[in-house]
Design a protein around this motif. Structure first.
Motif, short mmCIF file in Angstrom:
data_model
loop_
_atom_site.label_atom_id
_atom_site.label_comp_id
_atom_site.label_asym_id
_atom_site.label_seq_id
_atom_site.Cartn_x
_atom_site.Cartn_y
_atom_site.Cartn_z
N ASN A 1 0.85 -1.19 0.00
CA ASN A 1 0.00 0.00 0.00
C ASN A 1 0.89 1.24 0.00
OD1 ASN A 1 -2.24 1.73 0.21
ND2 ASN A 1 -2.16 1.69 2.46
N PRO A 2 1.51 1.55 -1.14
CA PRO A 2 2.51 2.62 -1.17
C PRO A 2 1.93 3.99 -0.85
CG PRO A 2 1.92 1.96 -3.40
CD PRO A 2 1.29 0.96 -2.48
N GLN A 3 2.75 4.78 -0.16
CA GLN A 3 2.39 6.14 0.20
C GLN A 3 3.56 7.06 -0.16
OE1 GLN A 3 -0.61 6.94 1.44
NE2 GLN A 3 -1.22 4.77 1.40
N PRO A 4 3.30 8.36 -0.35
CA PRO A 4 4.41 9.29 -0.58
C PRO A 4 5.44 9.19 0.54
CG PRO A 4 2.32 10.36 -1.06
CD PRO A 4 1.98 9.03 -0.45
N GLY A 5 6.72 9.15 0.14
CA GLY A 5 7.80 9.01 1.10
C GLY A 5 8.29 7.59 1.26
N ASP A 6 7.56 6.61 0.70
CA ASP A 6 8.06 5.24 0.69
C ASP A 6 9.19 5.14 -0.33
OD1 ASP A 6 6.30 4.37 2.60
OD2 ASP A 6 4.86 3.53 1.17
N ILE A 7 10.00 4.11 -0.18
CA ILE A 7 11.06 3.81 -1.15
C ILE A 7 10.52 2.79 -2.13
CG2 ILE A 7 13.37 2.82 -1.41
CD1 ILE A 7 13.96 3.87 1.43
N VAL A 8 10.90 2.89 -3.39
CA VAL A 8 10.45 1.92 -4.38
C VAL A 8 11.64 1.38 -5.15
CG1 VAL A 8 9.97 3.78 -6.04
CG2 VAL A 8 8.95 1.50 -6.38
N ALA A 9 11.72 0.06 -5.27
CA ALA A 9 12.81 -0.62 -5.99
C ALA A 9 12.26 -1.29 -7.23
CB ALA A 9 13.49 -1.64 -5.08
N PHE A 10 13.04 -1.23 -8.31
CA PHE A 10 12.64 -1.81 -9.59
C PHE A 10 13.63 -2.90 -9.98
CE2 PHE A 10 11.64 2.72 -9.49
CZ PHE A 10 10.29 2.75 -9.79
N ASP A 11 13.12 -4.04 -10.42
CA ASP A 11 13.96 -5.10 -10.98
C ASP A 11 13.62 -5.21 -12.45
OD1 ASP A 11 15.33 -7.35 -11.71
OD2 ASP A 11 14.77 -8.53 -9.96
N TRP A 12 14.47 -4.59 -13.28
CA TRP A 12 14.16 -4.55 -14.71
C TRP A 12 14.15 -5.95 -15.34
CZ3 TRP A 12 12.30 -0.14 -14.36
CH2 TRP A 12 12.99 1.02 -14.01
N ASP A 13 14.89 -6.88 -14.75
CA ASP A 13 14.96 -8.23 -15.31
C ASP A 13 13.75 -9.07 -14.97
OD1 ASP A 13 17.39 -7.79 -16.46
OD2 ASP A 13 18.54 -8.59 -14.78
N GLY A 14 12.96 -8.65 -13.99
CA GLY A 14 11.84 -9.47 -13.53
C GLY A 14 12.33 -10.52 -12.55
N GLY A 15 11.39 -11.22 -11.96
CA GLY A 15 11.72 -12.29 -11.02
C GLY A 15 11.82 -11.81 -9.58
N SER A 16 11.88 -10.51 -9.37
CA SER A 16 11.92 -9.91 -8.04
C SER A 16 13.05 -10.43 -7.15
CB SER A 16 10.57 -10.12 -7.31
OG SER A 16 9.57 -9.30 -7.87
N ASP A 17 14.13 -10.95 -7.77
CA ASP A 17 15.24 -11.41 -6.94
C ASP A 17 16.27 -10.30 -6.71
OD1 ASP A 17 16.32 -11.25 -9.46
OD2 ASP A 17 16.92 -13.35 -9.57
N PHE A 18 16.26 -9.28 -7.54
CA PHE A 18 17.14 -8.12 -7.39
C PHE A 18 18.61 -8.52 -7.27
CE2 PHE A 18 13.00 -6.59 -6.24
CZ PHE A 18 12.95 -5.31 -6.75
N THR A 19 18.99 -9.53 -8.00
CA THR A 19 20.38 -9.98 -7.94
C THR A 19 21.06 -9.97 -9.31
OG1 THR A 19 19.71 -12.30 -8.20
CG2 THR A 19 19.93 -11.46 -5.95
N GLY A 20 20.35 -9.58 -10.35
CA GLY A 20 20.92 -9.68 -11.69
C GLY A 20 21.74 -8.48 -12.11
N GLY A 21 21.82 -7.46 -11.26
CA GLY A 21 22.61 -6.29 -11.62
C GLY A 21 21.84 -5.24 -12.38
N ASN A 22 20.57 -5.50 -12.70
CA ASN A 22 19.78 -4.54 -13.47
C ASN A 22 18.62 -4.05 -12.60
OD1 ASN A 22 21.32 -4.73 -15.85
ND2 ASN A 22 20.32 -6.67 -16.32
N GLU A 23 18.95 -3.16 -11.66
CA GLU A 23 17.95 -2.66 -10.73
C GLU A 23 18.01 -1.14 -10.67
OE1 GLU A 23 20.40 -4.97 -9.05
OE2 GLU A 23 19.29 -6.53 -10.07
#
Length: 548
Positions: A476-498
């Motif tokens: 439930n995002p609100q202003p002031g929250d942090i948002v992370a993007f995983d461009w590769d998909g999979g939500s593992d955030f380990t591929g170097g493309n974030e």
């Protein structure tokens, strides 16, 4: 994250342009002095200006025919090429193939404007930057804009190709940035596609464009291979900051490998080629002898023989840096002074010229003019705009958005942007690494919302999922929250493309806006801190992080 190499990719490419006194060509000119010098050169009144008719034929600076460092006093086709490149960036030199005083001045101006150590020596970093920034090539056009075709193919010309070539250079490929999609660019495209698991057809379509614009939070290249932090022998199969440093050094020695921190077949081939060219046993293992050869004739990041830069606020630097000292702290000081308009040789030696530049800076900033670089001067050099005695804004999570939004418009490579790195112990121009997570760390430090700091997106996501440091994942995002993007998909955030930013507004459904560092300027120009429109339904994975 350390000091990543200049070819590390950032979100939408970058064209370093200091925030003040920019000319139309995109690099800073010291108004008056440089214009007068250029006029004198044209009139043949400056030492080093000779008839252009005698100029040797140009030779590409990165070829084996040119020395590792091109310096004043040399005459050759390499100097002809150098002068042509400088003129493409607005220098106004007479092209005569002779490296005289006017050419030296233009080199130093270019280095100061593009965050390279100002030593007047045209080594690998300066050569790479001259080709990467493109000069007279057509102005770059975002590949995803309606101005670019769905598939960019060999034979195409124009700004879309300029942008493509700039992105390839930032991914570590040695191509000319000339706006002409020739065989060399096609080869680089196929290599890039292959390394990213794409069909290697040489056509730049949707998937290739997306991969080119991916943020690569690459491992640190600040690790010295000769230090205890790196294995005695670095071999195929290893990964991390030591490998990233190795790849950066190989590129500086004429190889062409992606700086991804993974020692794979391409890196192995480059290591063997370098060893063979250096008269070493070509076994592909980077041991003491290979390391020594890689560091030969490299000035430690601060020009010819300068000590490696050290953040002025670190415990390694004295409370006051004064004339007579020589150290990495002085290297850092000189680089910062150049960012503020000085024209110093970055040699790590605090001499009379550095003292004069310090005093000029102090006078300009309304500080006590004593030539001593103490806490107030250090703070001003890093771009602090509030008096050093004033506390950070504080306010916890309630102030996250306010602090972030106040930075919108800060340009990559500026002293203000570069000051963000202090939050994670980095002393580096933001023109040279992926700094989106560094910006978030800086905001967290300014507000006191969380004690967590990390220059990797992966770290922020991992700690939020674990519920550490007052971080948690929210749907439930609100202003002031942090948002992370995983461009590769999979939500593992380990591929170097974030990528990562801070939520600005939420409009319902899947749409929201953000404040992001290390992102493209929506109106064109240098990257920096800007507001972006984002969505949870755009083909990439999104994780919202609550700070409480």
């Amino acid at each position: 994250m350390g000091r990543p190499a200049p070819l590390v990719r950032i979100e939408d490419g970058h064209s370093p342009q200091p925030a003040t006194r920019r000319a139309a060509t995109g690099w800073r000119i010291r108004v008056g002095t440089f214009a007068a010098t250029a006029a004198m050169v044209s009139a043949g009144l400056v030492l080093g200006a000779h008839p252009a008719a005698a100029a040797p034929a140009p030779v590409r600076l990165t070829s084996a025919s040119c020395p590792n460092e091109i310096v004043q006093g040399q005459t050759s086709g390499c100097v002809t090429e150098l002068q042509n490149l400088l003129n493409a960036h607005g220098a106004g030199l007479t092209v005569d193939g002779q490296f005289g005083a006017a050419t030296l001045y233009a080199v130093r101006e270019y280095q100061a404007a593009t965050a390279i150590a100002v030593d007047g020596r045209v080594g690998p970093a300066t050569k790479g930057k001259l080709y990467a920034t493109g000069g007279s090539a057509p102005a770059p056009v975002n590949l995803n804009s309606s101005s670019c075709p769905a598939n960019i193919v060999q034979g195409a010309k124009g700004g879309c190709v300029t942008e493509l070539q700039r992105l390839l250079v930032h991914h570590g490929y040695a191509v000319d940035v000339d706006g002409d999609f020739g065989a060399g660019t096609a080869s680089a495209v196929r290599s890039f596609q292959s390394s990213h698991g794409l069909t290697a057809d040489g056509q730049v379509g949707t998937n290739t464009k997306r991969a080119l614009y991916d943020t690569d939070e690459s491992p640190s290249t600040g690790l010295d291979l000769r230090s205890a932090s790196c294995p005695e022998n670095i071999v195929e199969g290893q990964s991390g900051g030591c490998v990233a440093t190795l790849q950066s050094l190989l590129n500086g020695k004429g190889q062409s490998v992606g700086v991804d921190g993974s020692f794979g077949p391409q890196t192995l081939t480059a290591v063997k080629a370098f060893q063979s060219a250096s008269g070493l046993s070509a076994d592909g293992q980077v041991g003491p002898n290979t390391k020594a050869a890689l560091y030969a004739n490299i000035g430690g990041g601060g020009g010819n023989g300068a000590p490696a830069p050290v953040n002025l606020t670190s415990a390694s630097c004295p409370n006051e840096i004064v004339q007579g000292q020589r150290s990495g702290c002085v290297t850092e000081l000189q680089s910062l002074l150049n960012h503020h308009g000085a024209d110093l040789a970055v040699d790590g030696d605090f001499g009379p010229l550095t003292d004069s530049a310090v005093r000029d800076f102090q006078a300009e900033k309304g500080l006590g003019v004593d030539g001593h670089v103490g806490p107030n001067t250090k703070a001003a050099l890093y771009g602090a705009v509030t008096p050093p005695s004033s506390p950070a804004p504080g306010g916890g999570y309630a102030k996250i958005l306010d602090v972030a939004a106040a930075e919108v418009g800060t340009v990559e490579g500026s002293a203000r942007a570069n000051s963000y790195g202090a939050s994670v112990g980095l002393s580096l121009s933001t023109s040279n690494y992926a700094w989106c997570a560094t910006f978030v760390s800086w905001v967290a430090k300014q507000t006191g919302a969380s004690s967590y700091r990390n220059s990797y997106v992966e770290g922020w996501v991992r700690q939020a999922r674990a519920g550490n440091y007052h971080l948690s994942v929210t749907t439930n995002p609100q202003p002031g929250d942090i948002v992370a993007f995983d461009w590769d998909g999979g939500s593992d955030f380990t591929g170097g493309n974030e990528h990562i930013g801070i939520v600005r507004t939420v409009s319902g459904g899947s749409s929201f806006t953000t404040v992001e560092g290390n992102t493209s300027n929506p109106n064109g120009g240098s990257d920096g801190v800007y507001v972006k429109n984002r969505s949870t339904s755009s083909g990439y994975d999104v994780v919202f992080i609550r700070v409480r």
